[in-house]
Design a protein around this motif. Structure first.
Motif, mmCIF file in Angstrom:
data_model
loop_
_atom_site.group_PDB
_atom_site.id
_atom_site.type_symbol
_atom_site.label_atom_id
_atom_site.label_comp_id
_atom_site.label_asym_id
_atom_site.label_seq_id
_atom_site.Cartn_x
_atom_site.Cartn_y
_atom_site.Cartn_z
ATOM 1 N N ALA A 24 0.719 -0.936 -0.268
ATOM 2 C CA ALA A 24 -0.324 -0.452 0.145
ATOM 3 C C ALA A 24 1.168 1.165 -0.290
ATOM 4 N N GLY A 25 2.282 1.120 0.101
ATOM 5 C CA GLY A 25 3.054 2.590 -0.115
ATOM 6 C C GLY A 25 2.720 3.194 2.041
ATOM 7 N N GLU A 26 3.612 4.477 1.655
ATOM 8 C CA GLU A 26 3.815 4.580 2.897
ATOM 9 C C GLU A 26 3.310 6.425 2.835
ATOM 10 N N LEU A 27 3.000 6.617 4.072
ATOM 11 C CA LEU A 27 2.285 8.162 3.914
ATOM 12 C C LEU A 27 3.369 9.170 4.039
ATOM 13 N N PRO A 28 2.671 10.134 3.620
ATOM 14 C CA PRO A 28 4.001 11.662 3.400
ATOM 15 C C PRO A 28 3.440 11.882 4.541
ATOM 16 N N ALA A 29 3.957 12.915 4.815
ATOM 17 C CA ALA A 29 2.994 14.601 5.790
ATOM 18 C C ALA A 29 2.121 15.401 5.612
ATOM 19 N N ILE A 30 1.313 14.853 6.345
ATOM 20 C CA ILE A 30 0.097 15.740 6.099
ATOM 21 C C ILE A 30 -0.175 17.126 6.048
ATOM 22 N N PRO A 31 0.240 18.603 5.210
ATOM 23 C CA PRO A 31 -0.011 20.124 5.804
ATOM 24 C C PRO A 31 -1.068 20.230 6.874
ATOM 25 N N ASP A 32 -1.191 20.959 7.602
ATOM 26 C CA ASP A 32 -2.628 21.334 8.290
ATOM 27 C C ASP A 32 -2.568 22.470 8.422
ATOM 28 N N ASN A 42 -0.085 24.811 -6.693
ATOM 29 C CA ASN A 42 1.063 25.553 -6.886
ATOM 30 C C ASN A 42 1.781 23.683 -6.356
ATOM 31 N N ASP A 43 3.453 23.669 -7.362
ATOM 32 C CA ASP A 43 4.030 22.901 -6.859
ATOM 33 C C ASP A 43 4.721 22.623 -6.084
ATOM 34 N N HIS A 44 3.411 23.082 -4.694
ATOM 35 C CA HIS A 44 4.615 23.322 -3.336
ATOM 36 C C HIS A 44 4.479 21.731 -2.311
ATOM 37 N N HIS A 45 3.302 21.521 -2.401
ATOM 38 C CA HIS A 45 2.945 20.594 -1.567
ATOM 39 C C HIS A 45 3.358 18.860 -1.855
ATOM 40 N N GLY A 46 3.778 18.062 -3.082
ATOM 41 C CA GLY A 46 4.398 16.748 -3.699
ATOM 42 C C GLY A 46 3.232 17.098 -5.215
ATOM 43 N N ARG A 47 2.633 18.149 -5.257
ATOM 44 C CA ARG A 47 1.232 17.733 -6.347
ATOM 45 C C ARG A 47 2.338 17.854 -8.036
ATOM 46 N N ASN A 48 1.842 17.149 -8.913
ATOM 47 C CA ASN A 48 2.592 16.515 -10.302
ATOM 48 C C ASN A 48 2.713 18.468 -10.836
ATOM 49 N N MET A 238 -19.226 17.394 8.200
ATOM 50 C CA MET A 238 -17.790 18.646 8.622
ATOM 51 C C MET A 238 -16.665 18.312 7.952
ATOM 52 N N ILE A 239 -15.827 18.380 7.154
ATOM 53 C CA ILE A 239 -14.490 17.884 6.193
ATOM 54 C C ILE A 239 -13.986 19.773 6.414
ATOM 55 N N SER A 240 -12.742 19.248 7.222
ATOM 56 C CA SER A 240 -11.552 19.921 7.107
ATOM 57 C C SER A 240 -10.783 20.096 5.933
ATOM 58 N N HIS A 241 -10.122 21.170 6.032
ATOM 59 C CA HIS A 241 -9.412 21.152 4.342
ATOM 60 C C HIS A 241 -8.705 19.514 4.652
ATOM 61 N N LYS A 242 -7.957 19.381 6.084
ATOM 62 C CA LYS A 242 -6.719 18.353 6.362
ATOM 63 C C LYS A 242 -7.472 17.246 5.131
ATOM 64 N N ASN A 247 -6.634 12.787 2.715
ATOM 65 C CA ASN A 247 -7.572 11.667 1.220
ATOM 66 C C ASN A 247 -6.749 11.250 0.110
ATOM 67 N N VAL A 248 -6.786 13.536 -0.549
ATOM 68 C CA VAL A 248 -5.034 12.751 -1.924
ATOM 69 C C VAL A 248 -4.045 11.811 -1.268
ATOM 70 N N LEU A 249 -3.563 12.254 -0.724
ATOM 71 C CA LEU A 249 -2.421 12.173 0.063
ATOM 72 C C LEU A 249 -2.786 10.268 -0.103
ATOM 73 N N GLN A 250 -2.783 9.915 0.411
ATOM 74 C CA GLN A 250 -3.101 8.241 1.450
ATOM 75 C C GLN A 250 -3.554 7.885 -0.266
#
Length: 596
Positions: A24-32, A42-48, A238-242, A247-250
């Motif tokens: 399943a892989g390893e989950l990176p740090a999740i910005p909060d 933007n490209d600062h948070h691991g996105r393509n 109530m769904i937070s930004h985090k 879930n995207v990073l997961q």
């Protein structure tokens, strides 16, 4: 040889916890400390990288498309214009002061409106496009909406709902849709459109930079999505930004090993073209299609609704690689294979289904007809901000909802509260994940029933089954909760029962799900007639059906029919014994020779 993970389970004496497999892989740090818009734009948070990404949103009807720089620019202009129009500022007020409801068919601008709202520290409450005016009124009031975005095809319903809710008409705005959906109906000049907001925003100064402290992204609500939860009437989740970011990073981590083996021309990172058909108001589409896909550089072909031939045309025209669908669409393709065979569907390499379980037989039938396509399935809820488990590309087991994704822990608990400690033994799914939401808005009773000591009670019954590759797969067995799912859309029996009890012919009632080949499930009402009701049963049945159809969205109609009974079975405490009713109905269907 058993998976090494099982060794970990021996340390849990009171609670047996199932964990993701090594694949399943390893989950990176999740910005909060950032909003979703910052994470996505933007490209600062691991996105393509933006330059290696496809156009994120393309209209599947007109072909109109926006590049990433265009989307980022449009979001900026929208945020500026919203700030002026609504007197909002990024660092002033709470998200409840900047609550936006979106009631529309799918558009290529919907997510830009969401991200612009997030840039200002606001929240978005997506509403089902199938809602009736009373249903939309309920959400407008419960979400404390300050602004409503709709579209011309739904404007009359939106205006009726606004009137019922006392919502100001000068706070209603329009998302633009293809003219094929509006016919000869022109956009009323009194309603400002997204394009007009963007034009106005170009002439406005830049906004002040938002500033969030650590943990603020985990506390602030990004989306208020409506779900019936484990039971009862719709509740604001109530769904937070985090939660969304997590879930995207997961999912990205889960699929990294597979996508890393694929390359695009010129050695660039692999991206693909995906289908954006499912309602953007539904958590499945909102996270997986509208955020996950664009984050990893995919192109989403947006369609406003499902029509078989326009759906097939879009696949053929845009060479769609991945289909995100629900089981009823798969069944429709199988039943209309002669029509499907007239189109070139060879581009499709992966079909991913969710929102309701896909049976093994149906999956096998599809796989036989389309052998070049991998059938994958996932499991999740609004309350888990979507995906809990998913089929891994290297471990496909038809009928399974896959394996747990990184960061997820699951327990199974029997109906009498005992921990399940063995395979192939059913129990209610309990989930821990960074994507589990903040809770229900203004409903402490539901919060206490659903969120318990760090675990989320799903109301779904499942088994853990060991696959031939010695990985633990999740198989959904049944729903303990009372929800009915019609084509992946939720129907709360309690809501329909409350409505039916206001009909003069209904003394008591219960609503249950019955199987339906096309929709998966449909509601059926068991009704105790009032003493004064006329003897003409067929006339009474039609009157009750019409009563529902005049007030409820189409997927809530009583397509399973109405059966009159002498009494509704209940427990001593007065709770409806739905399992008794379901068993009775199943026996009647068996005697009638119907599919169970």
């Amino acid at each position: 040889m058993l998976p090494s993970k099982l060794c970990l389970h021996t340390f849990y004496t009171a609670k047996m916890v199932f964990l993701p497999p090594s694949c399943a892989g390893e989950l990176p740090a999740i910005p909060d400390n950032i909003p979703i818009s910052e994470f996505m734009l933007n490209d600062h948070h691991g996105r393509n990288n933006l330059q290696d990404s496809r156009d994120p949103f393309t209209c599947g009807i007109t072909g109109k498309s926006y590049s990433w720089p265009q989307v980022a620019e449009r979001v900026e202009y929208l945020a500026r214009a919203f700030a002026k129009e609504f007197n909002w500022a990024p660092n002033k007020g709470t998200e409840w002061d900047k609550a936006v409801t979106v009631f529309s068919v799918n558009t290529i601008d919907t997510i830009s409106v969401c991200w612009a709202t997030h840039q200002l520290g606001g929240m978005v409450s997506p509403a089902n496009a199938a809602y009736s005016a009373p249903e939309l009124k309920y959400q407008l009031l419960d979400s404390q909406a300050k602004v409503l975005f709709t579209c011309v095809p739904l404007l009359s319903t939106a205006l009726e709902a606004a009137s019922l809710a006392g919502f100001p008409k000068d706070r209603i705005y329009l998302l633009e849709v293809p003219t094929q959906l509006t016919g000869d109906t022109r956009v009323p000049v009194q309603y400002k459109t997204v394009s007009q907001f963007i034009e106005a925003g170009q002439a406005l100064p830049k906004l002040e930079k938002f500033h969030w402290e650590a943990g603020e992204g985990a506390r602030r609500i990004a989306f208020l999505c409506y779900s019936s939860g484990t039971s009862g009437l719709p509740k604001g989740v109530m769904i937070s930004h985090k939660n969304v970011i997590a879930n995207v990073l997961q999912i990205v981590a889960f699929e990294k090993s597979h996508r890393d083996t694929l390359t695009a021309p010129g050695g660039r990172p692999y991206t693909e073209i995906t289908l954006g058909l499912l309602p953007q108001s539904h958590i499945y589409a909102l996270v997986v299609m509208c955020h996950l896909g664009p984050y990893r550089g995919d192109q989403v072909i947006v369609l406003p609704k499902f029509e078989l031939e326009s759906y097939l045309t879009a696949i053929q025209t845009f060479k769609i690689v991945c289909l995100f669908v629900v089981p009823p669409i798969i069944i429709t393709m199988l039943r209309n294979h002669d029509i499907c065979s007239k189109y070139d569907l060879s581009s499709v390499k992966s079909l991913y289904t969710g929102a309701a379980p896909l049976g093994m037989e149906t999956a096998e039938d599809y796989q036989n007809k389309y052998p070049h396509t991998t059938v994958r399935q996932g499991y999740g809820l609004t309350e888990t901000c979507t995906v809990v488990s998913s089929t891994h590309s290297n471990d496909v087991l038809l009928g399974s909802s896959g394996v747990l994704i990184p960061g997820v822990k699951v327990r199974l608990v029997s109906t009498d509260g005992k921990e399940i400690t063995s395979y192939d033994t059913p129990g209610e799914i309990m989930v821990q994940s960074p994507s589990v939401v903040l809770g229900y808005h203004n409903n402490e009773k539901a919060n206490k029933e659903t969120f318990e000591n760090g675990w989320m009670r799903t109301g779904d019954e499942a088994i853990i089954h060991l696959s031939p590759k010695n990985t633990e797969h999740l198989f959904i067995v049944d729903r303990i909760k009372e929800l009915i799912k019609v084509k992946g859309l939720q129907v709360a029996p309690a809501e329909l029962e409350a409505h039916l009890l206001t009909h003069p012919a209904v003394a008591d009632c219960a609503v249950i799900a019955i199987p339906d080949e096309a929709a998966g499930e449909v509601p059926k009402a068991l009704v105790v007639k009032s003493a004064s009701v006329e003897k003409d049963d067929e006339r009474t049945i039609q009157s009750i059906k019409t009563y529902v159809e005049e007030h409820k969205a189409r997927h809530k109609w009583l397509r399973g029919g109405i059966r009159f009974v002498d009494v509704i079975p209940k427990s001593p405490s007065g709770k409806l014994l739905r399992r008794v009713l379901r068993d009775q109905e199943k026996e009647l269907r068996r005697c009638a020779g119907a599919k169970l």
